[in-house]
Write an enzyme that holds these catalytic residues in place. Structure first.
Site, PDB file in Angstrom:
ATOM      1  CB  ILE A  78      -0.922   0.010   1.235  1.00 60.85           C
ATOM      2  CG1 ILE A  78      -1.858  -1.195   1.197  1.00 60.85           C
ATOM      3  CG2 ILE A  78      -1.722   1.318   1.289  1.00 60.85           C
ATOM      4  CD1 ILE A  78      -2.651  -1.397   2.466  1.00 60.85           C
ATOM      5  CB  SER A  79       2.648   3.108  -2.288  1.00 64.16           C
ATOM      6  OG  SER A  79       2.034   2.666  -3.475  1.00 64.16           O
ATOM      7  N   PRO A  80       0.206   4.981  -0.310  1.00 61.59           N
ATOM      8  CG  PRO A  80      -0.069   5.803   1.858  1.00 61.59           C
ATOM      9  CD  PRO A  80       0.692   4.797   1.056  1.00 61.59           C
ATOM     10  CB  THR A  81       1.323   9.961  -1.035  1.00 63.74           C
ATOM     11  OG1 THR A  81       2.684   9.581  -0.870  1.00 63.74           O
ATOM     12  CG2 THR A  81       0.633  10.071   0.333  1.00 63.74           C
ATOM     13  NE  ARG A 130       0.792   5.874  -6.444  1.00 63.96           N
ATOM     14  CZ  ARG A 130      -0.158   6.315  -5.610  1.00 63.96           C
ATOM     15  NH1 ARG A 130      -0.364   5.688  -4.464  1.00 63.96           N
ATOM     16  NH2 ARG A 130      -0.893   7.357  -5.925  1.00 63.96           N
TER      17      ARG A 130
END
Length: 133
Positions: free
Chosen positions: A40-43, A47
């Protein structure tokens, strides 16, 4: 327990988690391994940083899309309920923001794509990348 021990769910800790994972992926790629990372790479910034570490040639962004309601329905650990009640802080997409990718190489909507088909899509990407080398 090891590589990411001591990290929590703050934005800074999440960014460090992604950085460490990207560094390991780069090491494995340099050793000739095929690397698939599920994280999970939320921003977008996280990324982007991972892409810079891994390298443009080897980084393939896959957006696994799933509506929040479907995620809640699949939640066997009850984390979404805990987040909604405030027992889990900084939960991506609920109490912490999530920025959808702007132009991922691949989008898989798991609310409408069967698991077997999703796996086939990912394996096709691996095959295509292998042919490019």
């Amino acid at each position: 327990r090891g590589l990411n021990r001591g990290l929590g769910f703050s934005e800074e800790d999440r960014a460090e988690n992604i950085r460490r994972i990207a560094e390991v992926a780069r090491i494995l790629l340099d050793a000739g391994a095929i690397v698939i990372v599920a994280v999970i790479s939320p921003t977008r910034g996280m990324r982007r940083a991972a892409r810079e570490i891994v390298g443009e040639r080897d980084f393939v962004e896959v957006f696994v899309r799933c509506p929040l309601e479907v995620c809640r329905g699949r939640d066997v650990k009850g984390l979404y309920a805990h987040a909604a009640s405030g027992r889990v802080a900084q939960f991506t997409g609920v109490t912490a923001p999530y920025e959808e990718p702007e132009s991922p190489a691949v989008v898989i909507d798991t609310s409408s794509t069967p698991v077997e088909t999703s796996i086939g899509i990912l394996l096709e990407q691996v095959r295509l990348r292998g042919e490019e080398r």
